[in-house]
Design a protein around this motif. Structure first.
Motif, mmCIF file in Angstrom:
data_model
loop_
_atom_site.group_PDB
_atom_site.id
_atom_site.type_symbol
_atom_site.label_atom_id
_atom_site.label_comp_id
_atom_site.label_asym_id
_atom_site.label_seq_id
_atom_site.Cartn_x
_atom_site.Cartn_y
_atom_site.Cartn_z
ATOM 1 N N UNK A 160 37.881 31.417 47.862
ATOM 2 C CA UNK A 160 38.317 32.627 48.561
ATOM 3 C C UNK A 160 39.038 33.517 47.562
ATOM 4 N N UNK A 161 39.050 34.825 47.848
ATOM 5 C CA UNK A 161 39.669 35.803 46.942
ATOM 6 C C UNK A 161 39.124 35.627 45.520
ATOM 7 N N UNK A 162 37.817 35.574 45.419
ATOM 8 C CA UNK A 162 37.160 35.391 44.117
ATOM 9 C C UNK A 162 37.077 36.756 43.429
ATOM 10 N N UNK A 163 37.673 36.906 42.239
ATOM 11 C CA UNK A 163 37.570 38.202 41.563
ATOM 12 C C UNK A 163 36.138 38.449 41.073
ATOM 13 N N UNK A 164 35.765 39.706 41.030
ATOM 14 C CA UNK A 164 34.411 40.064 40.588
ATOM 15 C C UNK A 164 34.110 39.462 39.213
ATOM 16 N N UNK A 165 35.122 39.432 38.350
ATOM 17 C CA UNK A 165 34.918 38.933 36.982
ATOM 18 C C UNK A 165 34.583 37.443 36.953
ATOM 19 N N UNK A 166 34.895 36.705 38.037
ATOM 20 C CA UNK A 166 34.613 35.267 38.064
ATOM 21 C C UNK A 166 33.539 34.913 39.074
ATOM 22 N N UNK A 167 32.926 35.925 39.682
ATOM 23 C CA UNK A 167 32.009 35.668 40.800
ATOM 24 C C UNK A 167 30.821 34.801 40.399
ATOM 25 N N UNK A 168 30.277 35.016 39.198
ATOM 26 C CA UNK A 168 29.071 34.264 38.820
ATOM 27 C C UNK A 168 29.351 32.774 38.606
ATOM 28 N N UNK A 169 30.627 32.417 38.425
ATOM 29 C CA UNK A 169 30.960 30.981 38.345
ATOM 30 C C UNK A 169 30.710 30.295 39.684
ATOM 31 N N UNK A 170 30.588 31.093 40.748
ATOM 32 C CA UNK A 170 30.423 30.541 42.095
ATOM 33 C C UNK A 170 28.975 30.602 42.577
ATOM 34 N N UNK A 171 28.076 31.151 41.758
ATOM 35 C CA UNK A 171 26.665 31.241 42.135
ATOM 36 C C UNK A 171 25.907 30.098 41.459
ATOM 37 N N UNK A 172 25.335 29.202 42.276
ATOM 38 C CA UNK A 172 24.589 28.072 41.710
ATOM 39 C C UNK A 172 23.167 28.464 41.339
#
Ligand code: MN
Length: 290
Positions: A141-153
């Motif tokens: 939650x509250x994932x910053x745009x700069x770290x978003x791709x770390x959450x895409x499998x």
């Protein structure tokens, strides 16, 4: 890696597609691997375990045969983004959104690459929408745009099938019933890991209806990129492994054509996205229990 689910004589199996087009049976290769793709995504070590098992398994198997079904079913959320390609917003007469338009489908609408889309008897303007679907790996939650791709499998092809006569205002101007009938969320054929896809914002995307190209664009035309969508949605909603984000459709949908084109029994839809394969679904009349 291209991973999917196969309905075999031995039951549901999670598989990897090898270069010969064979399905590697992952659970038979390593019993520590979770038995579904959703389970693999929920396990922080899941994809790494699959990758290491495949070092020997790619060529040697064991292999399994069967029907390719939806790579993900019964996930927590199917999040959809509306009006996310400029030319599609214009063709529908809508304004270019200044922030993402978010709606949803129920996970019960998901079907796989060899399944049929069923036309409900009470829906008369059913339409197709080719979409790139992002699959959440690590939740948050509250994932910053700069770290978003770390959450895409990874990614898959999707078709945001839509009953326009229900979407446009039945009931109360609310979209849900037009977007979430059973079978209205085909995905597949494969879940493709993010490392294999490269830049998700530079992929050719198209939809063919009975062999004729109806939609043709590139994901570089997305108004809000995948990282912006993850950041936006996760401000309010916790994202979980296996959640799906349908990222929006380019222009060329049936309802915006003159004359309009709506789906009928016997049609065949093919969504193709560069590197992700072809998601092919026939259209049939609704099946009802006697
Ligand atoms: Mn859509």
């Amino acid at each position: 890696m291209k991973l999917g689910m196969v309905e075999s004589d031995a039951g549901m199996r999670v598989v990897a597609l090898n270069l010969d087009g064979k399905y590697v049976d992952l659970l038979a290769l390593d019993t520590q691997i979770p038995p579904t793709l959703l389970g693999i995504l929920a396990d922080p070590e899941g994809l790494a375990r699959v990758a290491s098992a495949l070092v020997t398994g790619w060529s040697k198997g064991p292999f399994v045969e069967g029907k390719l079904v939806s790579p993900i079913t019964r996930c927590g959320k199917v999040i959809c983004i509306g009006l996310n390609y400029r030319d599609h917003a214009l063709e529908t007469g809508a304004e270019i959104p200044s922030e993402p338009v978010v709606f949803n489908k129920f996970p019960s609408a998901l079907i796989g690459p060899e399944d049929s889309v069923e036309l409900p008897a009470i829906a008369h303007q059913v339409d197709y929408e080719a979409e790139l679907v992002a699959v959440i790996g690590k939740g948050g939650k509250h994932i910053p745009k700069s770290k978003a791709f770390e959450h895409i499998a990874g990614y898959t092809c999707g078709n945001d099938v839509s009953a326009r006569d229900w979407q446009k205002g039945r009931p109360g101007g609310q979209w849900l019933m037009g977007k979430t009938p059973d079978t209205f969320a085909p995905i597949g054929p494969w879940f493709v890991t993010a490392d294999e896809v490269g830049d998700p914002h530079d992929l050719a995307i198209s939809l063919r209806l009975n062999g004729q190209t109806m939609q043709q664009s590139r994901t570089s035309e997305l108004i809000f990129g995948i990282d912006a969508l993850v950041a936006h949605v996760s401000q309010l909603v916790t994202l979980e492994p296996g959640d799906l984000i349908f990222t929006g459709t380019p222009s060329g949908v049936g309802v915006a054509r003159k004359p309009p084109v709506f789906l009928k029994s016997g049609d065949v839809m093919e969504v193709e996205i560069e590197g992700l394969g072809v998601l092919r679904n026939p259209v049939i009349a609704e099946r009802r229990a006697e």
